[in-house]
Design a protein around this motif. Sequence first.
Motif, mmCIF file in Angstrom:
data_model
loop_
_atom_site.group_PDB
_atom_site.id
_atom_site.type_symbol
_atom_site.label_atom_id
_atom_site.label_comp_id
_atom_site.label_asym_id
_atom_site.label_seq_id
_atom_site.Cartn_x
_atom_site.Cartn_y
_atom_site.Cartn_z
ATOM 1 N N ASN A 222 31.040 44.533 45.379
ATOM 2 C CA ASN A 222 30.801 43.088 45.292
ATOM 3 C C ASN A 222 31.892 42.423 44.451
ATOM 4 O OD1 ASN A 222 28.338 42.719 46.811
ATOM 5 N ND2 ASN A 222 27.303 43.877 45.200
ATOM 6 N N LYS A 223 32.300 43.143 43.393
ATOM 7 C CA LYS A 223 33.390 42.640 42.538
ATOM 8 C C LYS A 223 34.717 42.655 43.331
ATOM 9 C CE LYS A 223 31.057 42.341 38.532
ATOM 10 N NZ LYS A 223 31.078 43.379 37.497
ATOM 11 N N THR A 224 34.881 43.687 44.144
ATOM 12 C CA THR A 224 36.098 43.785 44.968
ATOM 13 C C THR A 224 36.207 42.586 45.906
ATOM 14 O OG1 THR A 224 35.953 46.204 44.919
ATOM 15 C CG2 THR A 224 37.398 45.243 46.586
ATOM 16 N N LEU A 225 35.103 42.227 46.532
ATOM 17 C CA LEU A 225 35.088 41.084 47.452
ATOM 18 C C LEU A 225 35.442 39.775 46.736
ATOM 19 C CD1 LEU A 225 31.917 41.913 49.591
ATOM 20 C CD2 LEU A 225 34.269 41.811 50.433
ATOM 21 N N VAL A 226 34.888 39.601 45.537
ATOM 22 C CA VAL A 226 35.183 38.399 44.743
ATOM 23 C C VAL A 226 36.666 38.341 44.386
ATOM 24 C CG1 VAL A 226 34.781 37.250 42.517
ATOM 25 C CG2 VAL A 226 32.842 38.172 43.808
ATOM 26 N N CYS A 227 37.195 39.472 43.949
ATOM 27 C CA CYS A 227 38.610 39.543 43.553
ATOM 28 C C CYS A 227 39.536 39.311 44.755
ATOM 29 C CB CYS A 227 38.918 40.898 42.915
ATOM 30 S SG CYS A 227 38.172 41.118 41.290
ATOM 31 N N LEU A 228 39.150 39.826 45.909
ATOM 32 C CA LEU A 228 39.942 39.618 47.124
ATOM 33 C C LEU A 228 39.999 38.139 47.494
ATOM 34 C CD1 LEU A 228 39.006 42.594 49.490
ATOM 35 C CD2 LEU A 228 41.324 41.857 48.916
ATOM 36 N N GLU A 229 38.884 37.472 47.324
ATOM 37 C CA GLU A 229 38.813 36.044 47.629
ATOM 38 C C GLU A 229 39.733 35.249 46.696
ATOM 39 O OE1 GLU A 229 37.638 32.576 49.542
ATOM 40 O OE2 GLU A 229 37.264 34.661 50.126
ATOM 41 N N GLU A 230 39.687 35.577 45.397
ATOM 42 C CA GLU A 230 40.543 34.891 44.418
ATOM 43 C C GLU A 230 42.018 35.149 44.706
ATOM 44 O OE1 GLU A 230 39.278 36.285 40.612
ATOM 45 O OE2 GLU A 230 37.381 35.180 40.642
ATOM 46 N N ASN B 151 57.337 36.566 34.007
ATOM 47 C CA ASN B 151 56.172 35.728 34.347
ATOM 48 C C ASN B 151 55.957 35.577 35.860
ATOM 49 O OD1 ASN B 151 55.382 35.145 31.658
ATOM 50 N ND2 ASN B 151 57.037 33.642 31.520
ATOM 51 N N ILE B 152 56.236 36.664 36.578
ATOM 52 C CA ILE B 152 55.984 36.690 38.021
ATOM 53 C C ILE B 152 54.575 37.244 38.225
ATOM 54 C CG2 ILE B 152 56.630 37.756 40.235
ATOM 55 C CD1 ILE B 152 59.528 37.864 39.175
ATOM 56 N N PRO B 153 53.669 36.490 38.852
ATOM 57 C CA PRO B 153 52.299 36.973 39.030
ATOM 58 C C PRO B 153 52.220 38.240 39.878
ATOM 59 C CG PRO B 153 52.657 34.954 40.269
ATOM 60 C CD PRO B 153 53.861 35.142 39.412
ATOM 61 N N VAL B 154 51.343 39.151 39.459
ATOM 62 C CA VAL B 154 51.170 40.420 40.168
ATOM 63 C C VAL B 154 49.773 40.512 40.776
ATOM 64 C CG1 VAL B 154 51.122 42.946 39.941
ATOM 65 C CG2 VAL B 154 52.806 41.615 38.654
ATOM 66 N N PHE B 155 49.744 40.782 42.072
ATOM 67 C CA PHE B 155 48.500 41.047 42.814
ATOM 68 C C PHE B 155 48.512 42.554 43.078
ATOM 69 C CE2 PHE B 155 49.839 36.777 43.548
ATOM 70 C CZ PHE B 155 48.703 36.015 43.780
ATOM 71 N N ALA B 156 47.401 43.238 42.825
ATOM 72 C CA ALA B 156 47.449 44.694 42.979
ATOM 73 C C ALA B 156 46.092 45.329 43.254
ATOM 74 C CB ALA B 156 48.049 45.323 41.718
ATOM 75 N N ILE B 157 46.144 46.427 44.026
ATOM 76 C CA ILE B 157 44.960 47.275 44.171
ATOM 77 C C ILE B 157 44.904 48.113 42.900
ATOM 78 C CG2 ILE B 157 43.804 49.053 45.532
ATOM 79 C CD1 ILE B 157 45.521 48.228 47.939
ATOM 80 N N VAL B 158 43.786 48.025 42.173
ATOM 81 C CA VAL B 158 43.673 48.713 40.882
ATOM 82 C C VAL B 158 42.520 49.718 40.918
ATOM 83 C CG1 VAL B 158 43.363 48.390 38.407
ATOM 84 C CG2 VAL B 158 44.569 46.655 39.727
ATOM 85 N N PHE C 45 46.081 39.371 39.236
ATOM 86 C CA PHE C 45 45.013 39.381 40.235
ATOM 87 C C PHE C 45 44.684 40.813 40.639
ATOM 88 C CE2 PHE C 45 46.973 35.225 40.547
ATOM 89 C CZ PHE C 45 45.881 34.375 40.687
ATOM 90 N N PRO C 46 43.837 41.509 39.822
ATOM 91 C CA PRO C 46 43.460 42.886 40.163
ATOM 92 C C PRO C 46 42.452 42.898 41.312
ATOM 93 C CG PRO C 46 42.300 42.166 38.189
ATOM 94 C CD PRO C 46 43.216 41.045 38.569
ATOM 95 N N ILE C 47 42.639 43.835 42.239
ATOM 96 C CA ILE C 47 41.679 44.041 43.330
ATOM 97 C C ILE C 47 41.130 45.449 43.146
ATOM 98 C CG2 ILE C 47 41.360 44.161 45.840
ATOM 99 C CD1 ILE C 47 43.982 42.380 45.993
ATOM 100 N N PRO C 48 39.942 45.595 42.520
ATOM 101 C CA PRO C 48 39.412 46.934 42.262
ATOM 102 C C PRO C 48 39.170 47.689 43.563
ATOM 103 C CG PRO C 48 37.769 45.235 41.763
ATOM 104 C CD PRO C 48 39.049 44.533 42.036
ATOM 105 N N GLY C 49 39.773 48.879 43.654
ATOM 106 C CA GLY C 49 39.611 49.645 44.879
ATOM 107 C C GLY C 49 40.358 50.968 44.828
ATOM 108 N N ASN C 50 40.054 51.803 45.780
ATOM 109 C CA ASN C 50 40.668 53.119 45.926
ATOM 110 C C ASN C 50 42.116 52.937 46.395
ATOM 111 O OD1 ASN C 50 41.436 55.649 46.809
ATOM 112 N ND2 ASN C 50 39.504 56.102 47.820
#
Length: 258
Positions: free
Chosen positions: A44-52, A180-187, A198-203
């Motif tokens: 559920n947290k993963t879905l929220v983070c993906l949306e953000e 200061n470059i924003p990082v989006f990542a699978i964490v 923008f962490p995306i909790p996941g495998n």
Amino acid sequence: MANLEYKDLLDAGVHFGHLTRKWDPQMAPYIFMEKNGIHIIDLNKTLVCLEEASKALKQVVRSGRKVMFVATKKQAKDLVADEARRLKMPYATERWLGGMLTNFATIRKSLKKMQGIDKLMKEESFTGLAKRERLMVTREKEKLERVLGGIADLTRLPAALFIVDIKREHIAVKEAQKLNIPVFAIVDTNSNPNEVDFPIPGNDDAYKSVKLILSYISEVIEEGLNERKREKDDAKSKEDEDEKRRVDEVEAVEESKD
């Protein structure tokens, strides 16, 4: 863009974290439970983070800037390279060259060298070189393309990074932080989510998990690119209409004089 659902993440194994003894305590807010010595990620947290993440990424590409994809691990590199090429975005999938962001001026010199070699190899004079010299030039080009091929068209720093496995790509993360470059990542559960914007909790190890999240992110970027194109086309149409109206008005004035 198709919405991801809880079941999609579950089927792809996005919820499987690392062994509990390998966890990073900063990931606690994103962990649902422990099962058989493995941490289970709260999807559920993963879905929220993906949306953000998707909202922010769309804004980046709609503004006409580039997102650089970074993944050097075996199970992710080909997936990432294919998607980045499809979206015409820069990528690093062989290895991260130290200073790729923080020393971009030097990297650009290497890119110019690669372009120079490419130009040389297309000239007739190249065939006149000795076999050994031709081989050395070809090898140099292959070496540069392997490491820098994914950023060959990059003329300025990217506006954001999308990373698979921040523990492995820690140098890229550090360089982005400095600039200061924003990082989006699978964490995954063995990493610190506070190191990225923008962490995306996941495998981040399983092929299916990486593919699912990457496909979703790619769709978001593609949608942003299409919206930007539509906005530019609409602006051009309005410009043409305004110009036509001005011409018509001038002609009407000229006719009234006659």
